[in-house]
Write a protein that holds these residues in place. Structure first.
Motif, PDB file in Angstrom:
ATOM      1  N   ASP A  89       0.749  -1.263  -0.186  1.00 44.91           N
ATOM      2  CA  ASP A  89      -0.316  -0.043   0.009  1.00 44.91           C
ATOM      3  C   ASP A  89       0.744   1.205   0.063  1.00 44.91           C
ATOM      4  N   PHE A  90       2.023   1.166   0.440  1.00 46.33           N
ATOM      5  CA  PHE A  90       2.975   2.235   0.556  1.00 46.33           C
ATOM      6  C   PHE A  90       4.329   2.114   0.667  1.00 46.33           C
ATOM      7  N   GLN A  91       4.979   3.163   0.468  1.00 44.16           N
ATOM      8  CA  GLN A  91       6.608   2.996   0.388  1.00 44.16           C
ATOM      9  C   GLN A  91       7.110   4.267   1.396  1.00 44.16           C
ATOM     10  N   LEU A  92       8.305   3.810   2.199  1.00 40.18           N
ATOM     11  CA  LEU A  92       8.882   4.565   2.926  1.00 40.18           C
ATOM     12  C   LEU A  92      10.092   4.932   2.635  1.00 40.18           C
ATOM     13  N   ARG A  93      10.797   6.198   2.532  1.00 41.98           N
ATOM     14  CA  ARG A  93      12.288   6.140   2.118  1.00 41.98           C
ATOM     15  C   ARG A  93      12.568   7.596   2.795  1.00 41.98           C
ATOM     16  N   ARG A  94      14.005   7.543   2.780  1.00 38.66           N
ATOM     17  CA  ARG A  94      14.760   8.771   3.542  1.00 38.66           C
ATOM     18  C   ARG A  94      14.562   9.948   2.695  1.00 38.66           C
ATOM     19  N   ALA A  95      14.313  10.718   3.338  1.00 38.68           N
ATOM     20  CA  ALA A  95      14.117  12.237   2.418  1.00 38.68           C
ATOM     21  C   ALA A  95      15.327  12.682   1.745  1.00 38.68           C
ATOM     22  N   GLN A  96      15.288  13.098   0.475  1.00 38.39           N
ATOM     23  CA  GLN A  96      16.500  13.623  -0.346  1.00 38.39           C
ATOM     24  C   GLN A  96      16.305  15.148  -0.263  1.00 38.39           C
ATOM     25  N   ILE A  97      17.405  16.069  -0.471  1.00 38.25           N
ATOM     26  CA  ILE A  97      17.195  17.485  -0.602  1.00 38.25           C
ATOM     27  C   ILE A  97      16.124  17.826  -1.627  1.00 38.25           C
ATOM     28  N   SER A  98      15.972  16.990  -2.974  1.00 31.84           N
ATOM     29  CA  SER A  98      15.075  17.269  -3.537  1.00 31.84           C
ATOM     30  C   SER A  98      13.301  16.967  -3.200  1.00 31.84           C
ATOM     31  N   ASP A  99      13.505  16.465  -2.386  1.00 35.48           N
ATOM     32  CA  ASP A  99      12.226  16.371  -1.560  1.00 35.48           C
ATOM     33  C   ASP A  99      11.789  17.624  -0.464  1.00 35.48           C
ATOM     34  N   ALA A 100      12.717  18.490  -0.328  1.00 37.26           N
ATOM     35  CA  ALA A 100      12.499  19.502   0.872  1.00 37.26           C
ATOM     36  C   ALA A 100      11.356  20.399   0.399  1.00 37.26           C
ATOM     37  N   PRO A 101      10.823  20.758  -0.663  1.00 41.05           N
ATOM     38  CA  PRO A 101       9.675  21.559  -0.935  1.00 41.05           C
ATOM     39  C   PRO A 101       8.358  20.630  -0.310  1.00 41.05           C
ATOM     40  N   ASP A 150      17.439  13.756  10.470  1.00 42.86           N
ATOM     41  CA  ASP A 150      17.056  12.786   9.530  1.00 42.86           C
ATOM     42  C   ASP A 150      15.525  12.977   9.011  1.00 42.86           C
ATOM     43  N   ALA A 151      15.189  12.990   7.944  1.00 46.33           N
ATOM     44  CA  ALA A 151      13.619  12.806   7.749  1.00 46.33           C
ATOM     45  C   ALA A 151      13.509  11.705   6.710  1.00 46.33           C
ATOM     46  N   PHE A 152      12.162  11.303   7.098  1.00 51.01           N
ATOM     47  CA  PHE A 152      11.747  10.028   6.122  1.00 51.01           C
ATOM     48  C   PHE A 152      10.435  10.295   5.733  1.00 51.01           C
ATOM     49  N   LEU A 153       9.991  10.083   4.533  1.00 56.63           N
ATOM     50  CA  LEU A 153       8.714  10.246   3.819  1.00 56.63           C
ATOM     51  C   LEU A 153       8.170   8.909   3.428  1.00 56.63           C
ATOM     52  N   ALA A 154       6.713   9.063   3.315  1.00 60.59           N
ATOM     53  CA  ALA A 154       5.707   7.884   3.126  1.00 60.59           C
ATOM     54  C   ALA A 154       5.038   8.322   1.658  1.00 60.59           C
ATOM     55  N   PHE A 155       4.931   7.422   0.902  1.00 58.91           N
ATOM     56  CA  PHE A 155       4.173   7.661  -0.290  1.00 58.91           C
ATOM     57  C   PHE A 155       3.184   6.579  -0.614  1.00 58.91           C
ATOM     58  N   VAL A 156       2.073   6.781  -1.211  1.00 61.69           N
ATOM     59  CA  VAL A 156       1.161   5.783  -1.792  1.00 61.69           C
ATOM     60  C   VAL A 156       0.964   5.939  -3.217  1.00 61.69           C
ATOM     61  N   ARG A 157       0.411   4.865  -3.858  1.00 60.32           N
ATOM     62  CA  ARG A 157       0.044   4.817  -5.363  1.00 60.32           C
ATOM     63  C   ARG A 157      -0.804   5.775  -5.568  1.00 60.32           C
ATOM     64  N   GLU A 210      -6.310  12.257   5.210  1.00 63.00           N
ATOM     65  CA  GLU A 210      -7.150  11.354   4.581  1.00 63.00           C
ATOM     66  C   GLU A 210      -6.137   9.837   4.225  1.00 63.00           C
ATOM     67  N   PHE A 211      -4.949   9.783   4.786  1.00 62.91           N
ATOM     68  CA  PHE A 211      -4.322   8.871   4.704  1.00 62.91           C
ATOM     69  C   PHE A 211      -4.184   7.847   5.881  1.00 62.91           C
ATOM     70  N   ARG A 212      -4.853   8.420   6.796  1.00 61.35           N
ATOM     71  CA  ARG A 212      -4.528   7.951   8.152  1.00 61.35           C
ATOM     72  C   ARG A 212      -5.537   6.375   8.422  1.00 61.35           C
ATOM     73  N   ARG A 213      -5.266   5.778   9.267  1.00 63.91           N
ATOM     74  CA  ARG A 213      -5.856   4.418   9.400  1.00 63.91           C
ATOM     75  C   ARG A 213      -5.512   3.329   8.301  1.00 63.91           C
ATOM     76  N   ARG A 214      -4.292   3.502   7.735  1.00 67.33           N
ATOM     77  CA  ARG A 214      -3.666   2.611   6.803  1.00 67.33           C
ATOM     78  C   ARG A 214      -2.516   1.829   7.203  1.00 67.33           C
TER      79      ARG A 214
END
Length: 191
Positions: free
Chosen positions: A7-19, A57-64, A98-102
């Motif tokens: 359902d989702f992917q987690l990864r370390r944030a890159q500088i390009s993810d800053a915005p 450090d920051a981590f981000l979550a992505f969904v499809r 809107e992405f809680r409870r997943r």
């Protein structure tokens, strides 16, 4: 480090993810009824997150369903002198409503626990606002205990400057150096 499930992917944030991280921070600020980072703060975040002297450090979550991240967490290390080991602090953790409870929040906490284990941390600490029952539930469900014997105290910038002003320390002033005995130096310190 990339964590995936169906359902989702987690990864370390890159500088390009800053915005996109800044967008999530602004949402978190609104949720917590705080002032979001201004442009100067965003520049400091860039330096402190991806500069030569990383402070977090920051981590981000992505969904499809969307290319934008739907959740994030920010972590940093502190140190326990009594345990003589590092500890990990989850400074911020936020999942868009809107992405809680997943299971995304749980997965981010689990990722932080794995990171703490990898770094040799003795424990992980996190904060939850007194009115945020959802955060309390997530942390307690995963095995965290709410501390009752400790109170959190904060010196904000105003308090720091108020205390240092009589010492002549502050903006465009000398830095404060405590007085050290003249016979005490690094050479004799541990003899």
């Amino acid at each position: 480090m990339v964590e995936r499930n169906s359902d989702f992917q987690l990864r370390r944030a890159q500088i390009s993810d800053a915005p996109q991280l800044f967008d999530l921070l602004e949402e978190l600020a609104r949720f917590e009824k705080l002032t979001p980072p201004d442009e100067a703060a965003k520049n400091r975040l860039l330096e402190d997150g991806w500069g030569p002297r990383k402070r977090f450090d920051a981590f981000l979550a992505f969904v499809r369903e969307t290319e934008k991240p739907v959740a994030f967490c920010v972590i940093l290390e502190s140190y326990s002198t009594f345990m003589a080991r590092p500890r990990l602090l989850i400074e911020d953790l936020y999942v868009r409503p809107e992405f809680r409870r997943r299971g995304i929040g749980k997965a981010l906490v689990t990722l932080c626990l794995e990171e703490a284990h990898r770094r040799g941390c003795e424990r992980v600490e996190c904060f939850g606002l007194d009115w945020n029952a959802n955060a309390h539930d997530v942390y307690e469900h995963l095995g965290a205990t709410q501390l009752t014997e400790w109170f959190l105290y904060r010196f904000d910038k105003r308090a720091i400057e108020h205390h240092l002003k009589p010492l002549g320390v502050g903006p465009k002033r000398r830095s404060y150096r405590p007085k050290i005995r003249p016979d005490f130096d690094e050479e004799t310190r541990f003899r």
